[in-house]
Every structure is written in C-alpha cells, then in structure tokens.
Design a protein around this motif. Structure first.
Motif, PDB file in Angstrom:
ATOM      1  N   GLU A  42       0.846  -1.358  -0.258  1.00  0.00           N
ATOM      2  CA  GLU A  42      -0.248   0.559   0.147  1.00  0.00           C
ATOM      3  C   GLU A  42       0.831   1.031   0.092  1.00  0.00           C
ATOM      4  O   GLU A  42       0.415   1.941  -0.670  1.00  0.00           O
ATOM      5  CB  GLU A  42      -0.703   0.373   1.254  1.00  0.00           C
ATOM      6  N   ARG A  45       2.365   2.322  -3.211  1.00  0.00           N
ATOM      7  CA  ARG A  45       1.006   2.082  -4.151  1.00  0.00           C
ATOM      8  C   ARG A  45       1.139   1.038  -5.389  1.00  0.00           C
ATOM      9  O   ARG A  45       0.595   1.031  -6.271  1.00  0.00           O
ATOM     10  CB  ARG A  45       1.314   3.725  -5.270  1.00  0.00           C
ATOM     11  N   ALA A  47      -1.216  -1.541  -6.899  1.00  0.00           N
ATOM     12  CA  ALA A  47      -2.837  -1.279  -6.485  1.00  0.00           C
ATOM     13  C   ALA A  47      -3.032  -3.551  -6.577  1.00  0.00           C
ATOM     14  O   ALA A  47      -2.148  -4.356  -6.488  1.00  0.00           O
ATOM     15  CB  ALA A  47      -3.640  -1.586  -8.364  1.00  0.00           C
ATOM     16  N   GLU A 122      -4.177   3.228  -8.923  1.00  0.00           N
ATOM     17  CA  GLU A 122      -5.310   2.817  -8.911  1.00  0.00           C
ATOM     18  C   GLU A 122      -5.834   2.830  -7.642  1.00  0.00           C
ATOM     19  O   GLU A 122      -4.628   2.633  -6.687  1.00  0.00           O
ATOM     20  CB  GLU A 122      -5.459   1.029  -9.646  1.00  0.00           C
ATOM     21  N   ALA A 123      -6.628   2.165  -6.792  1.00  0.00           N
ATOM     22  CA  ALA A 123      -7.415   2.097  -4.815  1.00  0.00           C
ATOM     23  C   ALA A 123      -6.255   0.788  -4.957  1.00  0.00           C
ATOM     24  O   ALA A 123      -5.590   0.032  -6.009  1.00  0.00           O
ATOM     25  CB  ALA A 123      -8.431   1.288  -4.920  1.00  0.00           C
ATOM     26  N   ALA A 125      -6.394  -0.709  -2.218  1.00  0.00           N
ATOM     27  CA  ALA A 125      -6.173  -1.486  -1.272  1.00  0.00           C
ATOM     28  C   ALA A 125      -6.336  -2.668  -0.602  1.00  0.00           C
ATOM     29  O   ALA A 125      -7.346  -3.431  -0.869  1.00  0.00           O
ATOM     30  CB  ALA A 125      -8.106  -1.146  -0.830  1.00  0.00           C
TER      31      ALA A 125
END
Length: 147
Positions: A42, A45, A47, A122-123, A125
């Motif tokens: 995370e 970064r 995805a 992009e996300a 999570a």
C-alpha cells in the motif's frame, strides 16, 4: 521510510500499538508477515488484485504452516516450564530467535516476488482483503506514515 520490506516491517512493528494489534490479529488467525507486506505494498502504491494476493499467499501459507507456526507453538508451549528451568528458558530464547529469523526469511521471499510490482494510481486497498477490523487497519496505516 525504509524501502526494503524487513526494515519497513521492523519500523512499523515498533510503532505504538502495532505489536499488540498484530499479536491480537495473529491470535485470530492472521499472518502478520502478510499483513506487513500488504501495508508495504500500500505504501508503495501497488494496486491489490486477487492474482497478486494469491501469489503472496502461495509463498506465505506453506512457510507459515511448515516453518513459523511449529517454532511458535514450541516457544509458546515452553513458556510456563521455562520460568523455573533456566536451561529451558535459554533454549526457548533460541527458538524465539529462530522464529524471528523464519519470519524475516518469509518477508524476504514476499519482497522477492512483490518488489517488481509497479505503482499505480488505482486503489491499493490491500489491508481490506486481509483485516476486517477497521481500527486495526487504521492503526497499521498510521504506523506506516513517518512520524
């Protein structure tokens, strides 16, 4: 912020509340090494997607089952008896060190596969896939941010 996974994990684990939270999650069945790797991803970064998560689980699950968990069970099983037996206490500390070394090796293996994964807009999570406890996710994410 440390860039390699072991240093990052050590940094985060030392932050207030993280050890206690990780041990609680571990007692509930979570793989703390996988959680710390997810947090690292995370922070980088990367995805999250099912295929990447399965790659990590394919590395982590057998190592946890075959190496880390037997060492942990041995160490925990000796806790009471080692209080009154100095020789067993010394051996228990050696098992504890070996358990930590096994976790460090797992983090190296996870980093080996994940370090080439590219950052994205992009996300990202990852923790949502591994931790249902929102407060624990927030604490872990806060720990990953420099003070």
């Amino acid at each position: 912020m440390p860039s390699d996974l072991w240093s990052f994990a050590s940094y985060c684990y030392a932050r207030p509340g993280v050890e206690r939270t990780c041990l609680r999650l571990q007692d509930e069945g979570a793989d703390v090494c996988l959680l710390l790797c997810a947090l690292w991803l995370e922070r980088r970064r990367v995805a999250c997607d099912a295929q990447l998560l399965e790659q990590l689980r394919g590395i982590a699950d057998p190592w946890q089952r075959q190496v880390v968990q037997p060492l942990r069970e041995l160490r925990r099983g000796w806790k009471t008896d080692s209080v009154s037996d100095p020789a067993q206490a010394r051996l228990r500390e050696q098992v504890k060190a070996l358990e930590l070394e096994a976790e460090q090796e797992l983090l190296r293996r996870l980093e080996g596969v994940a370090q080439k994964w590219q950052a994205t807009d992009e996300a990202v999570a990852w923790l949502e896939q591994l931790v249902s406890d929102r407060d624990a996710r927030e604490l872990l994410r806060a720990a990953a941010n420099p003070a």
